[in-house]
Write a protein that holds these residues in place. Sequence first.
Motif, mmCIF file in Angstrom:
data_model
loop_
_atom_site.group_PDB
_atom_site.id
_atom_site.type_symbol
_atom_site.label_atom_id
_atom_site.label_comp_id
_atom_site.label_asym_id
_atom_site.label_seq_id
_atom_site.Cartn_x
_atom_site.Cartn_y
_atom_site.Cartn_z
ATOM 1 N N PHE A 173 0.499 -1.469 -0.013
ATOM 2 C CA PHE A 173 0.004 0.081 -0.115
ATOM 3 C C PHE A 173 0.507 1.117 -0.435
ATOM 4 C CE2 PHE A 173 -3.515 -3.095 1.564
ATOM 5 C CZ PHE A 173 -4.134 -2.528 0.451
ATOM 6 N N ILE A 276 -9.926 -3.890 0.243
ATOM 7 C CA ILE A 276 -9.705 -1.785 1.185
ATOM 8 C C ILE A 276 -10.922 -2.225 1.363
ATOM 9 C CG2 ILE A 276 -8.066 -0.511 0.095
ATOM 10 C CD1 ILE A 276 -9.776 0.694 -1.908
ATOM 11 N N VAL A 360 -6.939 -0.332 5.626
ATOM 12 C CA VAL A 360 -6.808 -1.394 3.763
ATOM 13 C C VAL A 360 -6.579 -2.955 4.918
ATOM 14 C CG1 VAL A 360 -4.508 0.697 3.624
ATOM 15 C CG2 VAL A 360 -4.465 -1.151 4.805
#
Length: 441
Positions: A173, A276, A360
């Motif tokens: 991420f 997500i 996330v």
Amino acid sequence: MRSKYYKMKKIWQKDNTKTNDLVNKFTVGKDLDFDDRLAKYDVLGSIAHAKMLAEVGLMRLDEEQAIVAVLEEVLSEIEKGSFEIDKTAEDIHSQIETILIEKLGETGKKIHTARSRNDQVLTDIKLYLLDEIREITERADSFFQILKDKANQHKNVLLPGYTHFQVAMPSSFGLWFGAYAEALVDDLELLFATKNIINKNPLGSAAGYGSSFPIDRESTTYKLDFRTLNYNVVYAQMTRGKSEKLLANSLSVLAGTLSKFSYDVCLYLSQNFDFISFPKEFTTGSSIMPHKKNPDIFELVRARCNRIQGLPNELILLTNNLPSGYHRDLQLTKEILFPAIDSLKECLEILIYTLPNIEVKDNILDDEKYKYIFSVEKINEEVKNGKSFRDAYIQIGQEIENGVFEYDYKELHHSHQGSLGNLCLDEIEYQFNKVRDKLLG
């Protein structure tokens, strides 16, 4: 009381003959719908012009002071939101001149000395676009800060990378958020180049051929805070349409970044990816499927930004068959570009509002389907231990084919600039701040 004559008369009329109503409606078009945006800049341009006329002796000091006083009253109304566009006026330029004439009589009629509506509207549009560039930059800055912070916050959370929509190599991420942060650096570089081209004063070019009056164009350049001026009066008029096309290109590139990011979000939110999530208040439901949480915000950002990416082509089609000099075709650039500016700002605003709420998922790569994402990691280990890359590639490929491939991914060692273990966020932020400061300076 406003006189009917000056209310209805156009600034180019030589007598009281009224324009045919259908012709008037067609030629004015949607101009008045967008002219409220230009009112402030028309007044500022007129103030600078009046002061310059007094400096070169084309207007008495008391006349200039009277004109500026009225214009400052109008400017105050505009800034307070109490100024209204007169729907019987041809455009904002004629309305401002009408106000001056009604209040000052013969003195008000002098404002148009050494000026054409062509360079007047061109100046207004450039000043307006420069302010819009500033607003877009400020929103892009806010979006950048969120992306950078999210990249830093989630730098160690792994994410599968894809090529051809096939599982490819490990990402994170941190890499994902950081990629879009760096994309904004280049987007703003292009916007800055566009700003430099727009930021040149066309006032004084009149209808595109200058004036026999001894005006001082450097004076209005300074007063209006342009970086420099468009020197050649013919070219100054040629920048009408060109400025809009250049800004459209810049906006389309920025819109492309937002569209791609929004596509990623839609993809990653789907149950098949499930990387997500967002709180339910940022998604919408289905009228018949109670389980649905739809990413409508990001779908609409994607759609709007895809429309904006078509903007340059629309403006090219409007302007590419025109010779030098002014042509009425250019009036339509406003109704193409101005709504697109609004739309892009709204897209940035909604992303700035929603993105801080993204959640996330951890341990995504524990899923069995991502097992082979580490094949290159294992090849590289073999190479470090002395094997050639080609032999290591064949060996790991055979392990995969035979179903015996295993790899412990808990310890990944990526160290080069811009990789998993070295996001270079400080360097990216430095580059962003440098171009942002130039745009806002």
